[in-house]
Scaffold this motif. Sequence first.
Motif, PDB file in Angstrom:
ATOM      1  N   UNK A 182       0.806  -1.207   0.000  1.00  0.00           N
ATOM      2  CA  UNK A 182       0.000   0.000   0.000  1.00  0.00           C
ATOM      3  C   UNK A 182       0.850   1.273   0.000  1.00  0.00           C
ATOM      4  N   UNK A 183       2.089   1.190   0.265  1.00  0.00           N
ATOM      5  CA  UNK A 183       2.941   2.370   0.379  1.00  0.00           C
ATOM      6  C   UNK A 183       4.230   2.189  -0.407  1.00  0.00           C
ATOM      7  N   UNK A 184       4.589   3.147  -1.293  1.00  0.00           N
ATOM      8  CA  UNK A 184       3.723   4.186  -1.804  1.00  0.00           C
ATOM      9  C   UNK A 184       3.368   3.941  -3.266  1.00  0.00           C
ATOM     10  N   UNK A 185       3.813   2.786  -3.816  1.00  0.00           N
ATOM     11  CA  UNK A 185       3.799   2.590  -5.261  1.00  0.00           C
ATOM     12  C   UNK A 185       2.400   2.566  -5.861  1.00  0.00           C
ATOM     13  N   UNK A 186       1.470   1.848  -5.247  1.00  0.00           N
ATOM     14  CA  UNK A 186       0.207   1.573  -5.917  1.00  0.00           C
ATOM     15  C   UNK A 186      -0.782   2.739  -5.826  1.00  0.00           C
ATOM     16  N   UNK A 187      -1.087   3.207  -4.617  1.00  0.00           N
ATOM     17  CA  UNK A 187      -2.129   4.210  -4.467  1.00  0.00           C
ATOM     18  C   UNK A 187      -2.033   4.854  -3.095  1.00  0.00           C
ATOM     19  N   UNK A 188      -2.737   5.995  -2.949  1.00  0.00           N
ATOM     20  CA  UNK A 188      -2.840   6.674  -1.662  1.00  0.00           C
ATOM     21  C   UNK A 188      -4.307   7.031  -1.464  1.00  0.00           C
ATOM     22  N   UNK A 189      -4.762   6.968  -0.213  1.00  0.00           N
ATOM     23  CA  UNK A 189      -6.167   7.218   0.114  1.00  0.00           C
ATOM     24  C   UNK A 189      -6.307   8.488   0.954  1.00  0.00           C
ATOM     25  N   UNK A 190      -7.308   9.298   0.618  1.00  0.00           N
ATOM     26  CA  UNK A 190      -7.525  10.574   1.299  1.00  0.00           C
ATOM     27  C   UNK A 190      -8.971  10.694   1.741  1.00  0.00           C
ATOM     28  N   UNK A 191      -9.208  11.454   2.841  1.00  0.00           N
ATOM     29  CA  UNK A 191     -10.527  11.962   3.219  1.00  0.00           C
ATOM     30  C   UNK A 191     -10.418  13.479   3.126  1.00  0.00           C
ATOM     31  N   UNK A 192     -11.041  14.050   2.076  1.00  0.00           N
ATOM     32  CA  UNK A 192     -10.810  15.457   1.822  1.00  0.00           C
ATOM     33  C   UNK A 192      -9.383  15.643   1.345  1.00  0.00           C
ATOM     34  N   UNK A 193      -8.638  16.516   2.006  1.00  0.00           N
ATOM     35  CA  UNK A 193      -7.235  16.731   1.653  1.00  0.00           C
ATOM     36  C   UNK A 193      -6.285  16.027   2.607  1.00  0.00           C
ATOM     37  N   UNK A 194      -6.817  15.265   3.565  1.00  0.00           N
ATOM     38  CA  UNK A 194      -5.956  14.575   4.539  1.00  0.00           C
ATOM     39  C   UNK A 194      -5.702  13.137   4.104  1.00  0.00           C
ATOM     40  N   UNK A 195      -4.439  12.785   3.956  1.00  0.00           N
ATOM     41  CA  UNK A 195      -4.100  11.413   3.599  1.00  0.00           C
ATOM     42  C   UNK A 195      -4.296  10.502   4.814  1.00  0.00           C
ATOM     43  N   UNK A 196      -4.942   9.373   4.592  1.00  0.00           N
ATOM     44  CA  UNK A 196      -5.199   8.446   5.691  1.00  0.00           C
ATOM     45  C   UNK A 196      -3.949   7.646   6.009  1.00  0.00           C
ATOM     46  N   UNK A 197      -3.531   7.605   7.294  1.00  0.00           N
ATOM     47  CA  UNK A 197      -2.433   6.707   7.669  1.00  0.00           C
ATOM     48  C   UNK A 197      -2.892   5.256   7.585  1.00  0.00           C
ATOM     49  N   UNK A 198      -1.954   4.331   7.583  1.00  0.00           N
ATOM     50  CA  UNK A 198      -2.267   2.916   7.381  1.00  0.00           C
ATOM     51  C   UNK A 198      -3.315   2.409   8.366  1.00  0.00           C
ATOM     52  N   UNK A 199      -3.255   2.836   9.624  1.00  0.00           N
ATOM     53  CA  UNK A 199      -4.164   2.295  10.632  1.00  0.00           C
ATOM     54  C   UNK A 199      -5.606   2.753  10.425  1.00  0.00           C
ATOM     55  N   UNK A 200      -5.833   3.804   9.620  1.00  0.00           N
ATOM     56  CA  UNK A 200      -7.188   4.277   9.377  1.00  0.00           C
ATOM     57  C   UNK A 200      -7.814   3.731   8.098  1.00  0.00           C
TER      58      UNK A 200
END
Length: 645
Positions: A182-200
């Motif tokens: 999940x980090x960082x090659x494939x994709x990143x996940x956001x809620x609004x403009x905040x990137x979600x850490x792995x635990x979320x």
Amino acid sequence: MQNRNASFFRLLADNSPSFIGMCDINFIPFYVNAAGRTLIGIDDFQQFSKTPVQAFFFPEDQDFILNDFLPRVLREGRAETEIRFRHFKTGEAIWMNYDVFVLVDADGETVGLATESRDISERKCAERRERLRPAELQAILDTAPLGVSIALDPTGAHIEGNRALEEMFGVSPKGEFSKAAQRPAAYRLFRGERELPARELPMQRALRGETVDGQILDVRRADGARLTAFARATPLLNDRGEVSGAVGAFLDITRLKRAEEALALAKAEAERANVAKSKFLAAASHDLRQPVQSLTLLLSLIKGQVKDRPKTADAVDMAKSAVDSLNSLLTGILDISKLDAGVVAPDIASVNLGEIIERLAKEYAPRAMARGLSLRHVTSALWARTDANLMDRILRNLIENALRYTEKGGILIGLRRRGDKARLDLIDTGIGIPADKQAEIFEEFRQLHNPARDASRGLGLGLAIVSRLAHLLGAPVEVASRLGHGTRFSLMLPLDGTAAPAEAATPALEAAAGRILVIEDNTLIRKAYEMMLKDGGYETLSAASGEEALEGAAQAHWRFDAIIADHRLGSGMTGNATATEIARRAGRSFPTVLVTGDTAKERLAEISASGFITLHKPVEADDLLHTVQSLLEGERRTESDGAAR
């Protein structure tokens, strides 16, 4: 020489990749090699030199080790088993092939035990994968348009996805969605403009025992693509109630998100914007209903085939829950489109309003109680001239809305006579609505108190549907509200002074029998129809287009009993036109069910004018079977009555 041999043994053992350990006759370890110490998280063996062997295992396995397995080794000289070792730092389970044999001295006396154990966690994970997702289930999931992910262990080290999920997140085929991937090659996940850490992340939350019930995510892929996903995730529990994995469902709602943004921009353009919105919603709804229809039918078929495999059945149930959530959204869009198209005609009759209120109050009381709310109703035996089904829908939507926006207190449903009218009130002690916003709440996708667009608080369509249905019944909705105190919704319905009509008995359906012509251009849905109908006791004749259906029907000498046809069949004839032409050439009509995902006004009006039974995608297998069976039974009764005359 003896010291030299001991040094040579330690050199070999410390360079072995296997877990090598020894203990005395009292089961107290006195040696663990370097690989073994690394595997179970021991930095300094001296700290554990007085720790009994059973402490290396989980509490639920210690009795077996101490009182069963190790005594068997002493009796038989050697034994092996597969069991979980405990990682001393993280508590993680490590599956090992535990091979133990006795140590003897020069006199042949047993002085202790030794083991050479191998890490078999990967094999155990693979075995569990086979149990959880057998080959046939994996193949079906790979054809499904809904992204599905499954964690095969409680650590999240092995999270796999089906083909749709891989395409959605832009990872290589058969790539694992593990924490490392999940980090960082494939994709990143956001809620609004905040990137979600792995635990979320949804799956990581589920692995901690949380149920993620509808999370909207902004997905930013490494290739620059951006999309919006609707995510659900649920933990899988073992027989002891412990988290043993997780399952997640992800739906690409980018088009719906863009639709929402497009609607907001188009709002100021009045009538021109309304026309554009209806066309957009119709196209989006049709495109989404096609894959959801196939997934709905496939899940129904899978459910019946995995009843004896509880864990697989649970995974199917959770996938179906995600599909049901999507279906609610599509149903709302379809209802709005049908009402705007003017194809919903109320069936006005004498309706017992008190019975509807009492039934719904009983149905929703447990949900209200679960939220710490009271749900009361005060009614009388009042009959009104209205449509029972539409009134049921109006009241359901009002109750759902009240439950979402009432935190304490309760809900009251009242019914009173007002002259020649029946007044229906639904009153809540919720958050209230500002006076200048009370007209806006009836606009589609409009939610005053849900800026984060939390799907658990509705979709913004319920009150829009209520307003349209009430207008159709000639009973506009009145609103009275105070911020912080609650809201009252009221309707005035014309009373019916005549006696209540007797309820007609519903004839029992006979056992299924007959031959069905299936016309569907989508191969996956067509095959699902065939399997469903055959399971229901029917024979099938199938075609992928209207033209192919005409040719096949003629070759069969028109020997079939009913038709199931998709309305939109690619570039050729529509299902409506095909069924009409078949009836003309055969010289007789056939019971026909048109299945459609269209929501455009023109198409809905065309379908409604055909006189054929219409079902809107996604259709549950049981609903489709019941409709076909009802049509055939009605046809047989008609033929029987004609023969008698």
